[in-house]
Design a protein around this motif. Structure first.
Motif, PDB file in Angstrom:
ATOM      1  N   GLN A   6      49.769  28.057  39.556  1.00 55.47           N
ATOM      2  CA  GLN A   6      49.667  28.541  40.932  1.00 55.47           C
ATOM      3  C   GLN A   6      48.327  28.151  41.540  1.00 55.47           C
ATOM      4  N   VAL A   7      47.278  28.214  40.738  1.00 52.68           N
ATOM      5  CA  VAL A   7      45.964  27.812  41.242  1.00 52.68           C
ATOM      6  C   VAL A   7      46.018  26.356  41.693  1.00 52.68           C
ATOM      7  N   LEU A   8      46.623  25.520  40.854  1.00 58.52           N
ATOM      8  CA  LEU A   8      46.720  24.097  41.192  1.00 58.52           C
ATOM      9  C   LEU A   8      47.531  23.904  42.469  1.00 58.52           C
ATOM     10  N   ARG A   9      48.695  24.560  42.502  1.00 59.11           N
ATOM     11  CA  ARG A   9      49.648  24.310  43.573  1.00 59.11           C
ATOM     12  C   ARG A   9      49.191  24.904  44.898  1.00 59.11           C
ATOM     13  N   LEU A  62      42.272  32.958  40.448  1.00 58.46           N
ATOM     14  CA  LEU A  62      42.508  33.437  39.086  1.00 58.46           C
ATOM     15  C   LEU A  62      42.264  34.941  39.008  1.00 58.46           C
ATOM     16  N   ASP A  63      41.165  35.361  39.648  1.00 56.12           N
ATOM     17  CA  ASP A  63      40.796  36.762  39.605  1.00 56.12           C
ATOM     18  C   ASP A  63      41.882  37.627  40.231  1.00 56.12           C
ATOM     19  N   LEU A  64      42.557  37.092  41.248  1.00 60.86           N
ATOM     20  CA  LEU A  64      43.600  37.869  41.903  1.00 60.86           C
ATOM     21  C   LEU A  64      44.910  37.829  41.128  1.00 60.86           C
ATOM     22  N   GLY A  65      44.911  37.133  39.994  1.00 59.09           N
ATOM     23  CA  GLY A  65      46.089  37.171  39.145  1.00 59.09           C
ATOM     24  C   GLY A  65      46.929  35.913  39.128  1.00 59.09           C
ATOM     25  N   PRO A  78      40.734  36.205  33.244  1.00 59.75           N
ATOM     26  CA  PRO A  78      40.508  36.928  34.510  1.00 59.75           C
ATOM     27  C   PRO A  78      41.803  37.302  35.217  1.00 59.75           C
ATOM     28  N   ASN A  79      42.829  36.437  35.114  1.00 62.67           N
ATOM     29  CA  ASN A  79      44.047  36.782  35.840  1.00 62.67           C
ATOM     30  C   ASN A  79      44.882  37.823  35.098  1.00 62.67           C
TER      31      ASN A  79
END
Lengths: 307, 360, 291
Positions: free
Chosen positions: C187-190, C179-182, B73-74
């Protein structure tokens, strides 16, 4: 697992698994296996380790049965090995502590969950937490001061006229029980408080409305609902009491001996780690048995026990 | 730049359950396309496949001509607006909006500027430093849209974004979404179970049932020329007759029913499927006199005032309920309950349709 | 509930609190009593010289320092392991989850003596396998590092429970949105998960720190010759005690009170801000509905 990989990628998931494995394997499973294995080895001078005399045996465990003494109860005399006696008394008094903690904590838990003003709860909880943050040894020591023969408790009671001679509080197991109760009562309070909180107050009001007396409301509605919390609290308090070393040492008397003190003596005084392991393992085993029985009786699973 | 999406024979299985069955659709760049259907019809699954959270079991998904297989997705040029919005509660609004830029390494000043521009675009100027918990439902909606637009996606995916809003707000937001879409020119893929929404906003609609796409057409055609009974029933009310088809002439067929011979339009060559006659209540007239064709004697059982129109419920001799609608403009007289009338309709307004296109 | 019972209940609450806090008061009081033995009766006069005695007691200061270092190490390790465990446990289900979870909780129930002895034996034997007798190297010797390991084995479970509780109210959709925004996984974790968990992680760290300070059973068996506060105080109680201990206790109690006060003030401030925000959202919603 797939869920984790989706969310965090393979690397991070692997890292997390590694950390958990390190904890559970290196810090929990392997040490206990080693303890178990060590308990079967005889205590030998360093040179003999690995040699022909280093055989597995139950010798260390048999030492529990050494050194019998005579005791009498209700006028009936019997002979019992010292360590078995110690162990039995440790279990017995741990149960006493557990019951005492329950008696103290339950009314308070109910008050906090159902009667107290919800806005003042966080402050109340904080006040109760403060003693927990102060070191256990200092708290035990505080009681040593309070319960001393010439200490403030006797002074207070004398001044109030409740007694006319100072009472020896730290005698036999009394000091230990008081100390353990104080130290671990909060571990009984919080699980019960949590459990009662989840009870719909309307149920209590409905029962009251239907004419039930207060003791019946507790017996039939509140207590059954709080069962997981009570079981959780009892298990924690019992295990912590039976395994406590500080409080029995500080508040113990010449006629009290806690099983952990025996283990300590094997370890520190006799330097016999192997027998200490055996005794430690006995403690672990029998406490686990107790907990399992308690869980079965209360019909609660281990996973329900959480703060 | 907006891109088109192509779904080629896309299937999605969860174990033995086929959630999407051979979906084929080509969505134009810059189009506002809706997937419409009841819960469980597979529209959410399609959306998640396009956005990359699920991989299709079969078939290919192409965005802008590029096959998206294996793209996480990313990595896809899509932006998803979640049903519960999923705004980040611990960040102020401007950080929420510029999050997509942040993860791409854009510097703080540029990000803040972009966030403020987008807030202007969605009519929320000045809200940059507020927290999510300070906003109303409609405001949160607009922040979610701004956040998605910030990454300049080729395709915007919207998962029933208006379902949590109340009626008036929903209608207001419909217009807003359409305006934003036209202004930015991004391809919008919208999923909903609300036919009013789909018909009002879309360039084209794909109606789905049980994993299969039933019909893809513009809103008018979906409503006026449904190709099967499911579509006809999902987007509007119908009076339905069972029967057997007879002679066909000039696209009008004879249909033999227990209520006598009726006549209706028929699509192409009927292929031996079971057909039913569908006619909408607004094309059904409760007439005082019997007509030349398609006229059934009925008794009025209920008259209810629905605002813009009046619903006249009648029943035939054997108890079949037929509904007619009269516009609330005084053009027709409202019948009394118990009146004996004739439910009539024009053959050109009725259609013989098969049932839904189901998994075979 | 009837008035009388409520009054009785409040009285009980008050008594219980007094019961809980009285020992702390006594401890503190004894720090100021000009008496050779720690007590508050008989009161021989107000003095602060026990505080000087405390500072001058080199061994106590060393022990205190050791305790702080150990506590810091334990807090860091326990937070890392506990958080990872909570995230892991939260994502799996079924038999595996039950087994792992039970294993983790059981560490809190294991008597400290068992943990202490088993840790000692394990590491010294590992040393025995790797080196010649008499040639043992760090970390295979008794010492504070083993105390850290032993303490972490059960304190990590406490941290895990705290983090898990917070984790269960987390909306995983936020991670999907990121995630969808890239965003990359790191980064998701942090940026998304960990900030949400910070309150629980902070609480876990505090719990770990204080639990480590007051640990005795594990430390006693693993420390080798090193002193920590609990060990030192214990030995003093046994051998001959002066109110210097009370001076230390008083300081610790004060620190705890101050921290508790700071925490409470902060909590109330945050609660006020949060309700102000919610009020604003309600006003905005009302405005919207009036369109």
């Amino acid at each position: 697992m797939n869920d984790l990989i989706r969310r965090y990628g393979v690397t991070i998931t692997a890292l997390m698994c590694l950390l958990v494995a390190f904890w559970l394997v290196m810090l929990v499973i392997v040490p206990n296996i080693t303890l178990f294995e060590q308990s079967f080895r005889p205590y030998l001078p360093v040179v003999d380790v690995g040699g022909p005399k280093d055989v597995y045996s139950l010798g260390n465990y048999a030492k529990v049965f050494d050194g019998s003494i005579e005791r009498s109860i209700f006028g009936y005399t019997y002979i019992i090995p010292v360590h078995v006696m110690t162990f039995g008394l440790t279990i017995w008094y741990s149960i006493v502590v557990t019951v005492a903690c329950f008696a103290l904590a339950y009314p308070l838990a109910f008050f906090m969950a159902k009667i107290a003003n919800p806005k003042s709860l966080p402050t109340l909880l904080l006040l109760l937490f403060i003693p927990l943050w102060v070191s256990e040894v200092l708290r035990a020591f505080a009681w040593w001061i309070i319960l001393a023969f010439k200490g403030p408790l006797n002074a207070l009671l004398l001044a109030l006229g409740t007694i006319d001679k100072p009472v020896r509080w730290i005698v036999d197991y009394d000091g230990v029980v008081i100390g353990l109760t104080y130290t671990y009562v909060l571990f009984m309070l919080f699980p019960i408080y949590n459990a009662i909180q989840s009870l719909d107050t309307n149920q209590i009001e409905a029962a009251d409305d239907l004419g039930a007396p207060w003791w019946k409301i507790h017996w039939r509605i509140v207590l059954p609902h709080a069962k997981p919390g009570i079981a959780s609290g009892c298990v924690m308090v019992f295990m912590l009491s039976a395994g406590s070393l500080l409080v029995p040492s500080i508040l113990g008397s010449t006629t009290s001996q806690w099983f952990t003190q025996t283990i300590d003596q094997w370890f520190k005084d006799a330097l016999d780690w192997n027998t200490a392991s055996a005794y430690a393992f006995i403690l672990l085993l029998l406490c686990t048995v107790f907990v399992s029985i308690a869980l079965k009786v209360f019909n609660v699973k281990l996973s329900d026990i959480a703060k | 730049m907006s891109a088109g999406i192509d779904l080629e024979n896309v299937c999605c299985d969860f174990g033995s359950f086929r959630a999407v069955d051979n979906a084929n659709v080509s969505i134009e760049p810059g189009e506002f396309f809706s997937f419409l259907g009841p819960s469980g019809c597979g529209k959410t699954t399609i959306l998640r496949m396009i956005s990359g959270f699920i991989e299709p079991t079969q078939g290919a998904i192409k965005i802008g001509g590029r096959d998206m297989r294996g793209q996480r997705p990313n990595q896809r040029p899509t932006a998803l607006i979640f049903q519960n919005l999923a705004l980040f509660p611990l960040m102020p609004i401007w950080e929420n909006i510029s999050f997509g830029l942040e993860v791409r390494g854009v510097d703080k000043k540029t990000r803040r500027k972009k966030a403020e521009e987008l807030l202007e675009l969605v009519d929320l100027a000045g809200a940059a430093d507020k927290m999510v918990s300070q906003l109303s439902g409609g405001q949160k909606q607009r922040v979610a849209i701004a956040r998605a637009l910030a990454v300049e996606p080729s395709v915007m995916l919207l998962d029933e974004p208006l379902s949590a809003l109340d009626l008036k707000l929903r209608q207001h937001m419909r217009a807003e979404l359409r305006t934003i879409q036209k202004r930015t020119g991004v391809t919008f893929i919208y999923i909903t179970h609300d036919q009013g929404e789909a018909l009002a906003m879309s360039d084209r609609v794909g109606v789905m049932s049980q994993g299969r796409i039933q019909q893809i057409a513009g809103p008018r055609d979906i409503y006026n020329a449904p190709i099967n009974g499911f579509v006809a029933g999902f987007v509007g009310e119908n009076n339905i007759f069972d029967g057997s088809i007879g002679a066909v002439a000039d696209g009008i067929a004879a249909f033999d029913t227990p209520y006598g011979p009726l006549r209706a339009r028929v699509l192409d060559k009927p292929q031996g499927q079971k057909l039913r006659l569908y006619v909408r209540p607004e094309h059904t007239i409760s007439a005082a006199k019997k007509g030349t064709e398609n006229s059934i004697p009925v008794t009025v059982s209920e008259v209810s005032f629905e605002g813009a129109f009046i619903s006249v419920m009648t029943h035939s001799a054997d108890g079949k309920v037929l509904t007619a609608e009269i516009r609330n403009d005084g053009s027709a007289t409202v019948p009394d309950i118990g009146a004996k009338l004739f439910a009539s309709f024009d053959a050109a307004r009725a259609a013989l349709l098969p049932d839904a296109n189901v998994k075979g | 509930m009837h008035k009388l019972r409520i009054t009785l209940a409040r009285l009980y609450m008050g008594l219980f609190l007094a019961f809980m806090l009285a020992p702390l008061v006594v401890m503190s009081g004894a720090a100021f009593n000009d008496s050779r033995l720690p007590s508050i009766v008989p009161w021989k006069g107000f003095t602060t010289h026990w505080f000087e005695a405390m500072i001058n007691d080199g061994r106590m200061m060393t022990a205190f320092g050791n305790t702080l270092i150990v506590a810091l190490a334990v807090a860091i390790l326990a937070v890392i392991v506990g958080t990872a465990s909570a995230i892991l446990i939260n994502s799996i289900s079924g038999r595996v989850r039950t087994v792992l979870y039970s294993m983790m909780i059981s560490t809190i129930l294991i008597p400290g003596v068992v943990i202490g002895i088993s840790t000692m034996i394990l590491w010294t034997r590992m040393g025995g396998l790797l080196f010649e007798p008499g040639q043992k190297l760090w970390p295979f010797i008794p010492g504070l590092h083993l105390s850290v390991l032993g303490q972490v084995s059960y304190i990590a479970a406490m941290v895990m429970l705290l983090v898990l509780a917070r984790l269960q109210s987390f909306d995983a959709g936020l991670e999907e949105a990121a995630l969808d925004l890239g965003a990359s996984h790191a980064q998701v974790l942090r940026r998304i998960l960990l900030p949400y968990l910070y309150p629980a992680i902070g609480a876990g760290g505090a719990v770990a720190f204080f639990q480590s300070i007051e640990n005795y059973n594990v430390t006693q068996f693993t420390r080798g010759g090193m002193d920590t506060l609990t060990v030192y105080v214990f030995s003093m109680v046994r051998s001959g005690v002066t109110p210097a201990i009370n001076a230390l206790a008083f300081l610790l109690i004060m620190v705890t009170l101050v921290l508790a006060l700071i925490y409470e003030i902060n909590r109330r401030r945050l609660a006020r801000i949060e309700s102000a925000r919610e009020a604003e959202a309600r006003r905005a919603t009302a405005l919207e509905e009036a369109i």
